[in-house]
Write a protein that holds these residues in place. Structure first.
Motif, PDB file in Angstrom:
ATOM      1  N   ASP A   1      32.393  25.262 -37.749  1.00  0.00           N
ATOM      2  CA  ASP A   1      32.204  23.959 -37.134  1.00  0.00           C
ATOM      3  C   ASP A   1      30.790  23.899 -36.583  1.00  0.00           C
ATOM      4  O   ASP A   1      30.391  24.739 -35.771  1.00  0.00           O
ATOM      5  CB  ASP A   1      33.217  23.786 -36.008  1.00  0.00           C
ATOM      6  CG  ASP A   1      33.164  22.407 -35.370  1.00  0.00           C
ATOM      7  OD1 ASP A   1      32.152  21.690 -35.557  1.00  0.00           O
ATOM      8  OD2 ASP A   1      34.137  22.049 -34.696  1.00  0.00           O
ATOM      9  N   PRO A   2      29.961  22.917 -37.012  1.00  0.00           N
ATOM     10  CA  PRO A   2      28.571  22.870 -36.570  1.00  0.00           C
ATOM     11  C   PRO A   2      28.421  22.684 -35.059  1.00  0.00           C
ATOM     12  O   PRO A   2      27.427  23.106 -34.485  1.00  0.00           O
ATOM     13  CB  PRO A   2      27.966  21.690 -37.317  1.00  0.00           C
ATOM     14  CG  PRO A   2      29.041  21.047 -38.098  1.00  0.00           C
ATOM     15  CD  PRO A   2      30.269  21.852 -37.952  1.00  0.00           C
ATOM     16  N   GLU A   3      29.397  22.079 -34.391  1.00  0.00           N
ATOM     17  CA  GLU A   3      29.293  21.844 -32.950  1.00  0.00           C
ATOM     18  C   GLU A   3      29.681  23.077 -32.127  1.00  0.00           C
ATOM     19  O   GLU A   3      29.096  23.330 -31.073  1.00  0.00           O
ATOM     20  CB  GLU A   3      30.167  20.661 -32.550  1.00  0.00           C
ATOM     21  CG  GLU A   3      29.662  19.338 -33.094  1.00  0.00           C
ATOM     22  CD  GLU A   3      30.513  18.177 -32.634  1.00  0.00           C
ATOM     23  OE1 GLU A   3      31.304  18.333 -31.689  1.00  0.00           O
ATOM     24  OE2 GLU A   3      30.383  17.092 -33.243  1.00  0.00           O
ATOM     25  N   THR A   4      30.660  23.825 -32.593  1.00  0.00           N
ATOM     26  CA  THR A   4      31.140  24.961 -31.813  1.00  0.00           C
ATOM     27  C   THR A   4      30.739  26.316 -32.402  1.00  0.00           C
ATOM     28  O   THR A   4      30.939  27.345 -31.772  1.00  0.00           O
ATOM     29  CB  THR A   4      32.661  24.925 -31.681  1.00  0.00           C
ATOM     30  OG1 THR A   4      33.255  25.036 -32.979  1.00  0.00           O
ATOM     31  CG2 THR A   4      33.130  23.648 -30.993  1.00  0.00           C
TER      32      THR A   4
END
Length: 41
Positions: free
Chosen positions: A37-40
């Motif tokens: 996941d690019p955000e996490t």
């Protein structure tokens, strides 16, 4: 990484009888691996 069953050995096609929408369900199972996941991360 071990790759298994990547090459097709059989060329068999199974044709299903025509059905109305919603009468038959199909599920495909496979393994794609992990996607980050690019955000996490």
């Amino acid at each position: 990484m071990v790759k298994r069953n990547w090459r097709r050995t059989a060329r068999t096609t199974v044709r299903m009888e025509g059905t109305l929408p919603g009468q038959v369900a199909e599920a495909d199972f496979g393994r794609l691996g992990m996607i980050a996941d690019p955000e996490t991360g």
